[in-house]
Scaffold this motif. Sequence first.
Motif, mmCIF file in Angstrom:
data_model
loop_
_atom_site.group_PDB
_atom_site.id
_atom_site.type_symbol
_atom_site.label_atom_id
_atom_site.label_comp_id
_atom_site.label_asym_id
_atom_site.label_seq_id
_atom_site.Cartn_x
_atom_site.Cartn_y
_atom_site.Cartn_z
ATOM 1 N N ARG A 147 0.845 -1.214 0.000
ATOM 2 C CA ARG A 147 0.000 0.000 0.000
ATOM 3 C C ARG A 147 0.875 1.256 0.000
ATOM 4 O O ARG A 147 0.627 2.219 -0.739
ATOM 5 N N ASN A 148 1.942 1.254 0.807
ATOM 6 C CA ASN A 148 2.766 2.453 0.894
ATOM 7 C C ASN A 148 3.660 2.638 -0.331
ATOM 8 O O ASN A 148 3.975 3.773 -0.709
ATOM 9 N N LEU A 149 4.043 1.551 -0.962
ATOM 10 C CA LEU A 149 4.794 1.648 -2.219
ATOM 11 C C LEU A 149 3.899 2.219 -3.325
ATOM 12 O O LEU A 149 4.305 3.115 -4.075
ATOM 13 N N ILE A 150 2.681 1.730 -3.404
ATOM 14 C CA ILE A 150 1.750 2.225 -4.426
ATOM 15 C C ILE A 150 1.465 3.709 -4.212
ATOM 16 O O ILE A 150 1.388 4.486 -5.169
ATOM 17 N N LYS A 151 1.342 4.115 -2.941
ATOM 18 C CA LYS A 151 1.106 5.540 -2.653
ATOM 19 C C LYS A 151 2.230 6.392 -3.235
ATOM 20 O O LYS A 151 2.002 7.463 -3.780
ATOM 21 N N GLN A 152 3.462 5.897 -3.091
ATOM 22 C CA GLN A 152 4.602 6.661 -3.620
ATOM 23 C C GLN A 152 4.588 6.748 -5.123
ATOM 24 O O GLN A 152 4.899 7.773 -5.708
ATOM 25 N N ILE A 153 4.251 5.636 -5.770
ATOM 26 C CA ILE A 153 4.235 5.618 -7.243
ATOM 27 C C ILE A 153 3.144 6.563 -7.745
ATOM 28 O O ILE A 153 3.324 7.300 -8.721
ATOM 29 N N ASP A 154 2.004 6.583 -7.046
ATOM 30 C CA ASP A 154 0.908 7.467 -7.440
ATOM 31 C C ASP A 154 1.247 8.932 -7.181
ATOM 32 O O ASP A 154 0.729 9.827 -7.838
ATOM 33 N N ASP A 155 2.133 9.170 -6.210
ATOM 34 C CA ASP A 155 2.533 10.530 -5.854
ATOM 35 C C ASP A 155 3.687 10.922 -6.783
ATOM 36 O O ASP A 155 4.843 10.889 -6.420
ATOM 37 N N LYS A 156 3.335 11.282 -8.035
ATOM 38 C CA LYS A 156 4.322 11.343 -9.116
ATOM 39 C C LYS A 156 5.436 12.361 -8.864
ATOM 40 O O LYS A 156 6.541 12.194 -9.353
ATOM 41 N N HIS A 157 5.166 13.411 -8.096
ATOM 42 C CA HIS A 157 6.221 14.408 -7.937
ATOM 43 C C HIS A 157 7.419 13.825 -7.207
ATOM 44 O O HIS A 157 8.549 14.232 -7.418
ATOM 45 N N ILE A 158 7.222 12.819 -6.372
ATOM 46 C CA ILE A 158 8.348 12.185 -5.679
ATOM 47 C C ILE A 158 9.233 11.473 -6.693
ATOM 48 O O ILE A 158 10.446 11.574 -6.690
ATOM 49 N N LEU A 159 8.615 10.782 -7.652
ATOM 50 C CA LEU A 159 9.388 10.031 -8.631
ATOM 51 C C LEU A 159 10.131 10.946 -9.600
ATOM 52 O O LEU A 159 11.164 10.579 -10.125
ATOM 53 N N SER A 160 9.629 12.160 -9.816
ATOM 54 C CA SER A 160 10.276 13.018 -10.798
ATOM 55 C C SER A 160 11.479 13.788 -10.235
ATOM 56 O O SER A 160 12.249 14.357 -10.978
ATOM 57 N N LYS A 161 11.670 13.790 -8.901
ATOM 58 C CA LYS A 161 12.813 14.495 -8.327
ATOM 59 C C LYS A 161 14.066 13.640 -8.448
ATOM 60 O O LYS A 161 14.082 12.518 -7.961
ATOM 61 N N VAL A 166 16.756 6.397 -0.885
ATOM 62 C CA VAL A 166 15.709 5.374 -0.811
ATOM 63 C C VAL A 166 14.543 6.022 -0.088
ATOM 64 O O VAL A 166 14.648 6.423 1.054
ATOM 65 N N PHE A 167 13.418 6.191 -0.802
ATOM 66 C CA PHE A 167 12.266 6.861 -0.213
ATOM 67 C C PHE A 167 11.434 5.919 0.623
ATOM 68 O O PHE A 167 11.286 4.747 0.298
ATOM 69 N N GLU A 168 10.848 6.462 1.641
ATOM 70 C CA GLU A 168 9.810 5.727 2.371
ATOM 71 C C GLU A 168 8.665 6.691 2.563
ATOM 72 O O GLU A 168 8.850 7.858 2.879
ATOM 73 N N THR A 169 7.444 6.211 2.395
ATOM 74 C CA THR A 169 6.259 7.066 2.501
ATOM 75 C C THR A 169 6.032 7.477 3.941
ATOM 76 O O THR A 169 6.168 6.662 4.844
#
Length: 171
Positions: A147-161, A166-169
Amino acid sequence: MKHIQGNFIGNSMSVAIVVSKFNNLVTQQLLNGAQDCLTQHGVASANITVAWVPGAFELPLIAKKMALTRHFDAIICLGAVIQGETTHYDFVCNQTASGISQVALQTDIPTIFGVLTTNTLEQALTRVGGKGGNKGWEAALAALQMRNLIKQIDDKHILSKPTNKVFETRT
Ligand code: INI
């Protein structure tokens, strides 16, 4: 290079647990392990819904119904399929595994396979509190991480930086 992974924070999370009555001695222990894990990681008891089905074969349909309500961040399926004299075991295992996988892929809601498949009752019992740990607890950990990994993928601005962290939600 970016690495992302889900953490184990369960605050504000709603979870459905679908559990089979068949081999109840084992599945009740799986359920206890999953519930303990979720509450210890911050999931409120009021946000956990438990649905009982007759056997493992029935897990996918009820998991799908739960997923389609869109009320839950993750679905955990718990069951115990124990080898008998006939090929019934193989049919139940294969259909259950395939059905649970389809629910996840069709609904985009993490749907966790917490189903034991063993040769004997003793082997199953060692996986729900004996030396083998509790597989219900492990299924709940998988639900939190997914669930927390999917939240990060959906939160696209995190992926674009650009970063090598190693990110953790954080919830
Ligand atoms: N269901 C289980 O959850 N575990 C088993 O070990 C099992 N065995 O061995 O038969 C089992 N069978 C029932 C099956 O899941 C369905 O409930 C039944 O076939 C009705 O659809």
